[in-house]
Write a protein that holds these residues in place. Structure first.
Motif, PDB file in Angstrom:
ATOM      1  N   ILE A  25       0.898  -1.098   0.054  1.00 11.06           N
ATOM      2  CA  ILE A  25       0.037  -0.030   0.073  1.00 11.06           C
ATOM      3  C   ILE A  25       0.894   1.155   0.052  1.00 11.06           C
ATOM      4  O   ILE A  25       1.712   1.405   0.931  1.00 11.06           O
ATOM      5  N   PRO A  26       0.726   2.125  -0.917  1.00 11.78           N
ATOM      6  CA  PRO A  26       1.512   3.331  -0.892  1.00 11.78           C
ATOM      7  C   PRO A  26       1.309   4.321  -0.072  1.00 11.78           C
ATOM      8  O   PRO A  26      -0.227   4.256   0.236  1.00 11.78           O
ATOM      9  N   GLY A  27       1.885   5.288   0.230  1.00  7.84           N
ATOM     10  CA  GLY A  27       1.376   6.505   1.034  1.00  7.84           C
ATOM     11  C   GLY A  27       0.430   7.476  -0.115  1.00  7.84           C
ATOM     12  O   GLY A  27       0.154   7.143  -1.192  1.00  7.84           O
ATOM     13  N   GLU A  28      -0.088   8.429   0.600  1.00  6.86           N
ATOM     14  CA  GLU A  28      -1.132   9.338  -0.102  1.00  6.86           C
ATOM     15  C   GLU A  28      -0.647   9.782  -1.579  1.00  6.86           C
ATOM     16  O   GLU A  28      -1.303  10.031  -2.397  1.00  6.86           O
ATOM     17  N   GLY A  37       6.052   5.544   8.295  1.00  7.03           N
ATOM     18  CA  GLY A  37       5.483   6.385   7.215  1.00  7.03           C
ATOM     19  C   GLY A  37       6.576   7.412   6.699  1.00  7.03           C
ATOM     20  O   GLY A  37       6.336   8.436   6.370  1.00  7.03           O
ATOM     21  N   ILE A  38       7.713   6.999   6.538  1.00  5.35           N
ATOM     22  CA  ILE A  38       8.693   7.447   6.069  1.00  5.35           C
ATOM     23  C   ILE A  38       9.133   7.024   4.643  1.00  5.35           C
ATOM     24  O   ILE A  38       9.404   5.784   4.576  1.00  5.35           O
ATOM     25  N   ALA A 109      14.235  -0.033  -1.427  1.00  4.99           N
ATOM     26  CA  ALA A 109      14.637   1.415  -0.777  1.00  4.99           C
ATOM     27  C   ALA A 109      13.639   1.521   0.478  1.00  4.99           C
ATOM     28  O   ALA A 109      13.992   1.774   1.508  1.00  4.99           O
ATOM     29  N   ALA A 110      12.485   1.438   0.369  1.00  4.71           N
ATOM     30  CA  ALA A 110      11.337   1.471   1.430  1.00  4.71           C
ATOM     31  C   ALA A 110      11.927   0.318   2.421  1.00  4.71           C
ATOM     32  O   ALA A 110      11.773   0.732   3.645  1.00  4.71           O
ATOM     33  N   ARG A 114      12.770   0.830   6.294  1.00  2.00           N
ATOM     34  CA  ARG A 114      12.311   0.132   7.430  1.00  2.00           C
ATOM     35  C   ARG A 114      13.377  -0.566   8.363  1.00  2.00           C
ATOM     36  O   ARG A 114      13.233  -0.402   9.495  1.00  2.00           O
ATOM     37  N   LYS A 115      14.075  -1.338   7.494  1.00  2.00           N
ATOM     38  CA  LYS A 115      15.213  -1.871   8.501  1.00  2.00           C
ATOM     39  C   LYS A 115      16.109  -1.055   9.142  1.00  2.00           C
ATOM     40  O   LYS A 115      16.777  -1.389  10.146  1.00  2.00           O
TER      41      LYS A 115
END
Length: 126
Positions: A25-28, A37-38, A109-110, A114-115
């Protein structure tokens, strides 16, 4: 670890999803987001695009799914996992071995963001 990597390689068989099925699910704004949420740092995304373009010998965009494009097999996927572990100095657990974490440069990259727990820029490496 070898058993875990073998299980991951077996998991990476191509899977066809219905058109438009959002695996992440992508951000807005359509960006892939970390759990906090980064969004991934644009320089990190570009660095991974460049690396994945070299290993696939194909000019890629940040959202090109190199698995669907047939450019990455199970061995290459393990090389991607090893590259991320080595470059960003973290261990990828068996629970992290979800194809959706690695199918595009932006998703990878996301995952790195997160990691690492913070917004990682493109210059972070060992």
């Amino acid at each position: 670890m070898a058993d875990e990597l073998g299980a991951f390689a077996a998991y990476l068989q191509p899977v066809a999803f219905p058109t438009g099925y959002p695996a992440v699910i992508p951000g807005e704004d359509g960006q892939q987001m970390s759990d906090e949420g980064i969004p991934p740092h644009p320089e990190l995304v570009e660095r991974l695009v460049q690396h994945f373009s070299v290993v696939t010998a194909t000019r890629l965009g940040p959202d090109d799914d190199y698995f669907v494009m047939g450019l990455v097999n199970s061995l290459r996927a393990l090389e991607i996992v090893a590259y991320l572990e080595r470059t960003f100095d973290f261990e990828i657990d068996i629970d992290d071995l979800d194809l959706d974490n690695f199918r595009t440069a932006r998703r990878a990259a996301a995952f790195v963001t997160r990691k690492c727990g913070t917004a990682v820029d493109g210059g972070t490496s060992r």
